[in-house]
Write a protein that holds these residues in place. Structure first.
Motif, short mmCIF file in Angstrom:
data_model
loop_
_atom_site.label_atom_id
_atom_site.label_comp_id
_atom_site.label_asym_id
_atom_site.label_seq_id
_atom_site.Cartn_x
_atom_site.Cartn_y
_atom_site.Cartn_z
N MET A 282 0.84 -1.19 0.00
CA MET A 282 0.00 0.00 0.00
C MET A 282 0.87 1.24 0.00
O MET A 282 2.06 1.20 0.33
N CYS B 145 -6.25 -0.91 3.54
CA CYS B 145 -6.41 0.50 3.15
C CYS B 145 -7.75 1.03 3.63
O CYS B 145 -7.85 2.19 4.06
N ASN B 146 -8.79 0.21 3.56
CA ASN B 146 -10.11 0.63 4.08
C ASN B 146 -10.07 0.83 5.58
O ASN B 146 -10.65 1.78 6.12
N ASP C 16 -1.28 8.93 -0.55
CA ASP C 16 -1.20 10.23 -1.22
C ASP C 16 -2.11 11.20 -0.48
O ASP C 16 -2.52 10.92 0.66
N TYR D 208 -3.95 3.64 -0.41
CA TYR D 208 -4.48 2.91 -1.56
C TYR D 208 -3.58 1.70 -1.82
O TYR D 208 -2.38 1.72 -1.51
N PRO D 209 -4.16 0.60 -2.34
CA PRO D 209 -3.38 -0.63 -2.55
C PRO D 209 -2.49 -0.52 -3.78
O PRO D 209 -2.86 0.11 -4.78
N HIS E 146 -5.08 11.77 -0.73
CA HIS E 146 -6.42 11.23 -0.48
C HIS E 146 -6.41 10.07 0.50
O HIS E 146 -7.47 9.53 0.82
N ALA F 262 -5.53 -5.68 0.54
CA ALA F 262 -6.04 -4.37 0.13
C ALA F 262 -7.04 -3.80 1.14
O ALA F 262 -7.15 -2.57 1.28
N SER G 24 -8.51 4.08 6.44
CA SER G 24 -9.47 5.17 6.26
C SER G 24 -10.46 5.24 7.41
O SER G 24 -10.79 6.33 7.90
#
Length: 229
Positions: free
Chosen positions: A113, A209-210, A116, A121-122, A118, A206, A213
Motif C-alpha cells: 500500500m 487500506c479501508n 497520497d 491505496y493498494p 487522499h 487491500a 481510512s
C-alpha cells in the motif's frame, strides 16, 4: 472466542513454536513479538542489524523468551517465520533468505500500500498479492497469509490486556493454516479464521487500506470480526 474447530493437538503444537519475525524492529513486528512472548512462545526478532534487533527485543521482554538476531539467523533458528517488512523490500529479502526458510511455514502479513493526499491505496503486485509473491520466491516454504489487520498500537499498548478481533488466515495447506490460526489465538481476544486459499489474499491485503481510512475518520484502531461462525 477461539475457534472450536482447532484440535488440542494443534493448539499444543502452536504453543511450542519458536517464532522468528523478519522486520521485527518495526511497530507491527515488535507488537506481534510482544504479544507472542507474553503468550509463552519463544520469539526471535530479525533485522539487517543485530544491534537494532537486540534493542527491539529488549522492549518486548527478556532473554531467552525474546532475543534479537540478523534476519538470516532468525529465519534459520525459528520454527515458523513472520514476514513484517515494508513491501518495497519484501521480494528482495525473501530471495536472500530462501535457503534459510526452506521447509518452514512463512507467515506473510505484508500489505502492499501507499499514501497520497487522499489517503491509503493498494499497490498492484505482479503475482497478485504479497503472499503470492512470497510463495513464488520461496518454492521450498509453505506460505500462509495472516495478521494483516492487527493494529500495531494495540499490540504495543500495555493498557490493552486483550484484542477484540479476528485474524484472517489464508493458505493452501490445511495443517499450516490450522497451526497459524492456533498461533493467532494465543493472543488473548483473537480468533483465527480460515479465509480461503492464497489466491484470495489480494483483497485481504487491500482491505487494510479501508481500515486505515476508518481509523483516520473515527480516530480508532479498527479490526475485523466475522459473524455467524
Amino acid at each position: 472466542m477461539p475457534s472450536t474447530q482447532l484440535t488440542q493437538e494443534i493448539a499444543e503444537e502452536a504453543a511450542r513454536l519458536t517464532v522468528g519475525i523478519l522486520g521485527g524492529t518495526g511497530d507491527e513486528g515488535r507488537g506481534l513479538a510482544r504479544r507472542l512472548t507474553m503468550a509463552g512462545n519463544r520469539v526471535i526478532i530479525g533485522s539487517r542489524d543485530a544491534g537494532r534487533a537486540a534493542s527491539a527485543a529488549a522492549t518486548c521482554g527478556s532473554a531467552p523468551s525474546v532475543t534479537g538476531a540478523v534476519n538470516e539467523e532468525a529465519a534459520r533458528a525459528a520454527d515458523v517465520v513472520v514476514v513484517a517488512v515494508p513491501y518495497e523490500g519484501h521480494a528482495g529479502l525473501l530471495r536472500q533468505l530462501a535457503g534459510a526458510l526452506e521447509g518452514k511455514i512463512v507467515i506473510d502479513c505484508v500489505n502492499p500500500m501507499a499514501f497520497d493526499a487522499h489517503g491509503a491505496y493498494p499497490l498492484p503486485v505482479p503475482e497478485g498479492s504479497a503472499a503470492e509473491q512470497a510463495a513464488a520466491v520461496l518454492p521450498g516454504s509453505t506460505v500462509v497469509g495472516a495478521f494483516h489487520h492487527v493494529s500495531a498500537p494495540l499490540l504495543l499498548d500495555p493498557d490493552v490486556p486483550e484484542l477484540d478481533m479476528d485474524v484472517l488466515v489464508l493458505g493452501d495447506q490445511r495443517h499450516a493454516t490450522d497451526l497459524v490460526q492456533a498461533l493467532a489465538e494465543r493472543i488473548p481476544g483473537v480468533r483465527g479464521v480460515y479465509a480461503g486459499r492464497l489466491r484470495n489474499c489480494h483483497q485481504v491485503e487491500a482491505l487494510t487500506c479501508n481500515l486505515v481510512s476508518i481509523n483516520r475518520r473515527y480516530k480508532a484502531h479498527a479490526g475485523i470480526r466475522v459473524t455467524d461462525i
